[in-house]
Design a protein around this motif. Structure first.
Motif, mmCIF file in Angstrom:
data_model
loop_
_atom_site.group_PDB
_atom_site.id
_atom_site.type_symbol
_atom_site.label_atom_id
_atom_site.label_comp_id
_atom_site.label_asym_id
_atom_site.label_seq_id
_atom_site.Cartn_x
_atom_site.Cartn_y
_atom_site.Cartn_z
ATOM 1 N N ILE A 138 0.853 -1.187 0.000
ATOM 2 C CA ILE A 138 0.000 0.000 0.000
ATOM 3 C C ILE A 138 0.889 1.237 0.000
ATOM 4 O O ILE A 138 1.763 1.395 0.842
ATOM 5 C CB ILE A 138 -0.917 0.043 1.249
ATOM 6 N N LYS A 139 0.652 2.118 -0.944
ATOM 7 C CA LYS A 139 1.278 3.441 -0.988
ATOM 8 C C LYS A 139 0.195 4.461 -0.657
ATOM 9 O O LYS A 139 -0.956 4.114 -0.458
ATOM 10 C CB LYS A 139 1.862 3.724 -2.375
ATOM 11 N N GLU A 140 0.552 5.729 -0.638
ATOM 12 C CA GLU A 140 -0.419 6.761 -0.274
ATOM 13 C C GLU A 140 -1.590 6.820 -1.251
ATOM 14 O O GLU A 140 -2.727 7.022 -0.845
ATOM 15 C CB GLU A 140 0.258 8.128 -0.201
ATOM 16 N N LYS A 141 -1.328 6.620 -2.550
ATOM 17 C CA LYS A 141 -2.387 6.714 -3.550
ATOM 18 C C LYS A 141 -2.478 5.481 -4.437
ATOM 19 O O LYS A 141 -3.103 5.519 -5.486
ATOM 20 C CB LYS A 141 -2.159 7.936 -4.439
ATOM 21 N N PHE A 142 -1.839 4.363 -4.028
ATOM 22 C CA PHE A 142 -1.791 3.194 -4.901
ATOM 23 C C PHE A 142 -1.815 1.916 -4.074
ATOM 24 O O PHE A 142 -1.130 1.810 -3.060
ATOM 25 C CB PHE A 142 -0.515 3.232 -5.749
ATOM 26 N N SER A 162 -0.783 4.885 4.636
ATOM 27 C CA SER A 162 -0.347 3.568 4.168
ATOM 28 C C SER A 162 0.042 2.633 5.305
ATOM 29 O O SER A 162 0.000 1.419 5.144
ATOM 30 C CB SER A 162 0.828 3.725 3.199
ATOM 31 N N GLN A 163 0.401 3.155 6.470
ATOM 32 C CA GLN A 163 0.832 2.309 7.591
ATOM 33 C C GLN A 163 -0.303 1.982 8.560
ATOM 34 O O GLN A 163 -0.116 1.192 9.472
ATOM 35 C CB GLN A 163 1.967 3.006 8.353
ATOM 36 N N GLU A 164 -1.477 2.577 8.389
ATOM 37 C CA GLU A 164 -2.561 2.404 9.348
ATOM 38 C C GLU A 164 -3.752 1.644 8.775
ATOM 39 O O GLU A 164 -4.891 1.886 9.157
ATOM 40 C CB GLU A 164 -3.020 3.778 9.855
ATOM 41 N N GLY A 165 -3.517 0.727 7.886
ATOM 42 C CA GLY A 165 -4.604 -0.044 7.297
ATOM 43 C C GLY A 165 -4.740 -1.418 7.916
ATOM 44 O O GLY A 165 -3.958 -1.834 8.781
ATOM 45 N N LYS A 166 -5.758 -2.146 7.467
ATOM 46 C CA LYS A 166 -6.016 -3.493 7.970
ATOM 47 C C LYS A 166 -6.485 -4.334 6.788
ATOM 48 O O LYS A 166 -7.342 -3.912 6.017
ATOM 49 C CB LYS A 166 -7.097 -3.425 9.048
ATOM 50 N N ALA A 167 -5.884 -5.519 6.636
ATOM 51 C CA ALA A 167 -6.270 -6.425 5.554
ATOM 52 C C ALA A 167 -6.700 -7.760 6.151
ATOM 53 O O ALA A 167 -6.083 -8.252 7.094
ATOM 54 C CB ALA A 167 -5.115 -6.626 4.591
ATOM 55 N N GLN A 168 -7.770 -8.322 5.595
ATOM 56 C CA GLN A 168 -8.271 -9.602 6.083
ATOM 57 C C GLN A 168 -8.740 -10.417 4.882
ATOM 58 O O GLN A 168 -9.458 -9.910 4.016
ATOM 59 C CB GLN A 168 -9.429 -9.364 7.058
ATOM 60 N N TYR A 169 -8.303 -11.706 4.853
ATOM 61 C CA TYR A 169 -8.697 -12.591 3.763
ATOM 62 C C TYR A 169 -9.739 -13.581 4.268
ATOM 63 O O TYR A 169 -9.529 -14.273 5.266
ATOM 64 C CB TYR A 169 -7.481 -13.345 3.204
ATOM 65 N N TYR A 170 -10.873 -13.645 3.585
ATOM 66 C CA TYR A 170 -11.956 -14.578 3.918
ATOM 67 C C TYR A 170 -11.909 -15.721 2.916
ATOM 68 O O TYR A 170 -12.310 -15.571 1.760
ATOM 69 C CB TYR A 170 -13.316 -13.868 3.861
ATOM 70 N N SER A 171 -11.397 -16.877 3.358
ATOM 71 C CA SER A 171 -11.212 -18.011 2.451
ATOM 72 C C SER A 171 -12.542 -18.613 1.995
ATOM 73 O O SER A 171 -12.632 -19.126 0.874
ATOM 74 C CB SER A 171 -10.333 -19.082 3.093
ATOM 75 N N GLU A 172 -13.590 -18.571 2.847
ATOM 76 C CA GLU A 172 -14.877 -19.123 2.419
ATOM 77 C C GLU A 172 -15.513 -18.290 1.306
ATOM 78 O O GLU A 172 -16.193 -18.815 0.431
ATOM 79 C CB GLU A 172 -15.847 -19.261 3.613
#
Length: 192
Positions: A138-142, A162-172
């Motif tokens: 993650i970059k500031e605009k990309f 860019s440093q304060e995000g959260k990502a989660q993968y839902y396999s179902e």
């Protein structure tokens, strides 16, 4: 006598400015030179196709541009044109934190517009992908997402932290959800 000489001067000037009459029409008839002109006569005379070709070739050779438009590849600086992987389906959803005081009383001056949103949720459909295969940057605009089967280079509609995000993968669901906090420098002034 002066009126006669000024009349003759005007006739001589008219003869100089107007085109020559070949029909043998009356020489005493005074026709203003503007009578023969129309809107197409304003400005420099039009160039022929031959003149246009010569002038564009001349401009390309003598231009001070470092490169021509044909030499610059379209797309972003992050795109890899040689990469044949397809782009997955994605969706961008803008989110805002609202409470009862916002909904019922309108105390915080928030409205449903994107200007009042605090976060951005990016949902990416990744069929037949495992969580261990994901590479996310993650970059500031990309947003740059790569898997063995897919690649996504996404220009974000708003700058984000860019440093304060959260990502989660839902396999179902086979879906990656990335929540990014939006970077709005004037929020402290506008939304208080």
């Amino acid at each position: 006598m002066e009126s006669l000489s000024s009349f003759q001067s005007l006739q001589a000037l008219s003869a100089l400015l107007s085109p020559q009459q070949e029909d043998g029409e009356d020489d005493c008839k005074i026709v203003p030179p503007s009578a023969h002109l129309g809107p197409g006569h304003v400005g420099p005379p039009p160039k022929t196709n031959k003149d246009k070709e010569v002038s564009t070739a001349y401009m390309k050779e003598n231009s001070k541009n470092i490169w021509s438009e044909e030499e610059v590849a379209e797309g972003s600086q992050y795109d890899d044109l040689a990469d044949p992987r397809p782009q997955p389906e994605y969706e961008i959803i803008l989110k805002q934190n609202v409470g009862t005081e916002d909904l019922f009383l309108g105390l915080s001056r928030k409205d449903p517009s994107s200007m009042c949103c605090e976060a951005m949720l990016v949902k990416v459909k990744l069929p037949d992908t495992k969580a261990t295969d994901l590479v996310l940057d993650i970059k500031e605009k990309f947003l740059d997402l790569r898997t063995p089967k897919y690649k996504l280079g996404l220009h974000l509609p708003h700058p984000v932290h860019s440093q304060e995000g959260k990502a989660q993968y839902y396999s179902e669901k086979e879906e990656l959800q990335v929540t990014l906090l939006m970077n709005r420098p004037m929020d402290s002034v506008n939304l208080q």
